[in-house]
Design an enzyme around this catalytic site. Structure first.
Site, mmCIF file in Angstrom:
data_model
loop_
_atom_site.group_PDB
_atom_site.id
_atom_site.type_symbol
_atom_site.label_atom_id
_atom_site.label_comp_id
_atom_site.label_asym_id
_atom_site.label_seq_id
_atom_site.Cartn_x
_atom_site.Cartn_y
_atom_site.Cartn_z
ATOM 1 N N GLU A 1 1.292 -1.063 -0.380
ATOM 2 C CA GLU A 1 -0.231 0.245 -0.072
ATOM 3 C C GLU A 1 1.008 1.434 -0.335
ATOM 4 O O GLU A 1 0.543 1.870 0.945
ATOM 5 C CB GLU A 1 -0.783 -0.228 1.432
ATOM 6 C CG GLU A 1 -2.271 -1.245 1.156
ATOM 7 C CD GLU A 1 -2.737 -1.244 1.956
ATOM 8 O OE1 GLU A 1 -2.798 -0.492 3.109
ATOM 9 O OE2 GLU A 1 -3.369 -1.918 2.120
ATOM 10 N N GLU B 1 -5.426 -8.628 0.771
ATOM 11 C CA GLU B 1 -5.830 -8.512 2.036
ATOM 12 C C GLU B 1 -7.552 -7.364 2.166
ATOM 13 O O GLU B 1 -8.022 -7.136 0.993
ATOM 14 C CB GLU B 1 -5.356 -6.930 2.854
ATOM 15 C CG GLU B 1 -4.086 -6.954 3.728
ATOM 16 C CD GLU B 1 -3.495 -5.341 4.008
ATOM 17 O OE1 GLU B 1 -4.288 -4.969 4.426
ATOM 18 O OE2 GLU B 1 -1.916 -5.799 3.799
#
Ligand code: IFM
Length: 448
Positions: free
Chosen positions: A170, A358
């Site tokens: 991320e 995720e």
């Protein structure tokens, strides 16, 4: 009655697992030669973390990795995504190698393999060595050299057994939170920090990918992105434009240069300010053919135009103000978001595979009579997995799913209270208790 979903419906090759990160789980923050990371320093500084909690011990995965991996095995989990703490293996970020840190990851990898669990390594999950931050961290272009050394060392030490790699976790979150908003480590603010950090992280994706491909030609190489389905508050043209900007910032900024599409400057004009950091050849060097892209989705965002937000003029309409169901993170529970994101990334050319690396939720868990009946988390997981099945049945290129996360752990600036785990951790005693959702995941993954 509705038939309960089972992993078999996704076919044999679909990958199922759990994701974690070094800083959030390992503890042992200064043990056996580990150097401090930016997150150690940030979280040990009063006022940065809810209730001033720290991750000095966290769930003590450093000492309890065998117990945790055995528990994973008992829950039918066959894939374990974790990250390498850069300052555990290179305490100063560059130069001196800490053999004890390398030994630790070797033990984790070997134990996974002995348990028939595939290790998936994320190289960078936000914990830059503090020594490098003192030299400017991600804002210093030298970071590309330091990062290359870390990737090379990791590939050389672990690549004989680890076949799945992710370069970054991320990048939008660690550059935005850490170098623009200042709510994450290293706590820097302002565009003058954010823009160079962003560009260097962007280049690091492809740089890391190329090193892995050269050293480990048989491994599968990916990288991961946070993403949210963005909708305008209503259909007023200025709100639609705000939604396009937010989409460019939150969903397109890091993937498009990798695919050779450049930065999405047309929809996000503020990105023109990046030009002064872009050197000749950078955009060419940003390209890399990843084997898979990890998408990490939790919610959707509703946005509107706002004159008062500098650079962007976009404001997020927070979920608690919208009268919708939320998690403890104040994120809306909106399962179709994951379907929309799979569709969005599926539309790009040249992404061989998508994997949800995720997805999960934090709810208030009640530990009662040795049990955690976390019905909301179970429902959250089921409804999101149903959306993934819908996408897969439509022929979208989706090949795996990892729950965030295995054990309750340190949720960055929020500390320990928003817990995402399938397994409850009593942080006083370190006792693990599989939650109702964890029991469900075990059954979901079981072969019948
Ligand atoms: O805990 C984080 C993780 O480190 C990165 N993705 C989102 C998770 C939940 O906030």
């Amino acid at each position: 009655m509705k038939k309960e979903i089972h992993s078999k419906e996704f076919g044999e090759n679909f990958v199922w697992g759990v994701s974690t990160a070094a800083f959030q789980t390992e503890g042992a923050y200064n043990k056996d030669g580990k150097g401090l990371s930016i997150w150690d320093v940030f979280s040990l500084t009063k006022g940065n973390i809810r209730k001033n909690q720290t991750a000095k011990v966290s769930c003590d995965f450093y000492h309890r990795y065998k117990e945790d991996i055995l528990l994973m095995k008992s829950m039918n989990i066959k894939n374990f995504r974790f990250s390498i703490s850069w300052s555990r293996i290179l305490p100063d970020g560059t130069g001196k190698i800490n053999q004890k840190g390398i030994d630790f990851y070797n033990k984790v990898i070997d134990f996974c393999l002995a348990c028939n669990i595939e290790p998936w390594i994320t190289l960078y999950h936000w914990d830059l060595p503090h020594a490098l931050e003192l030299k400017g961290g991600w804002t210093n272009r030298e970071v590309l050299k330091w990062f290359s050394e870390f990737v090379t060392l990791s590939a050389t030490c672990f690549g004989d057994r680890v076949k799945r790699w992710m370069v970054l976790n991320e990048p939008m979150v660690f550059t935005g939170g850490g170098y623009f908003l200042g709510v994450h480590a290293p706590g820097k603010k302002r565009l003058k920090n954010f823009l160079p950090a962003l560009h260097h992280a962007q280049l690091a994706q492809a740089t890391g990918g190329r090193i892995l491909r050269k050293l480990l030609p048989d491994s599968e190489i990916g990288t991961t992105y946070s993403c949210s389905y963005i909708v305008p508050k209503n259909h007023k043209p200025r709100n639609i434009k705000a939604a396009q900007k937010a989409d460019a910032l939150l969903n397109r900024l890091f993937i498009e240069p990798v695919l050779g599409l450049g930065y999405p400057k047309k929809d996000l004009p503020m990105l023109k300010r990046l030009d002064k950091y872009i050197l000749p050849g950078d955009m060419e060097n940003s390209k890399f053919q990843f084997d898979f892209i990890g998408i990490q989705n939790y919610t959707r965002e509703v946005v509107q135009h706002s004159y008062f937000v500098p650079y962007l003029q976009v404001k997020i309409v927070k979920a608690p103000k919208r009268n919708v169901t939320t998690t403890l993170m104040d994120w809306e529970v909106y399962p179709p978001s994951i379907y929309e994101m799979i569709g969005k990334y599926n539309n790009y050319e040249n992404i061989p595979k998508l994997i949800v690396t995720e997805n999960g939720a934090a709810f208030k868990d009640k530990f009662k009579s040795g049990k955690v009946k976390d019905k909301k988390r179970k429902k959250y997981l089921i409804t999101h997995i149903e959306q993934i099945l819908k996408a897969k049945k439509e022929g979208k290129n989706i090949h795996g799913y990892f729950v965030w996360t295995f054990t309750d752990n340190f949720e960055w600036a929020e500390g320990y209270q928003p817990s995402f785990g399938l397994v409850h951790v009593d942080f006083e005693t370190q006792k693990r208790t599989v939650k109702h959702s964890g029991k469900w995941y075990k059954k979901f993954l079981a072969k019948t």
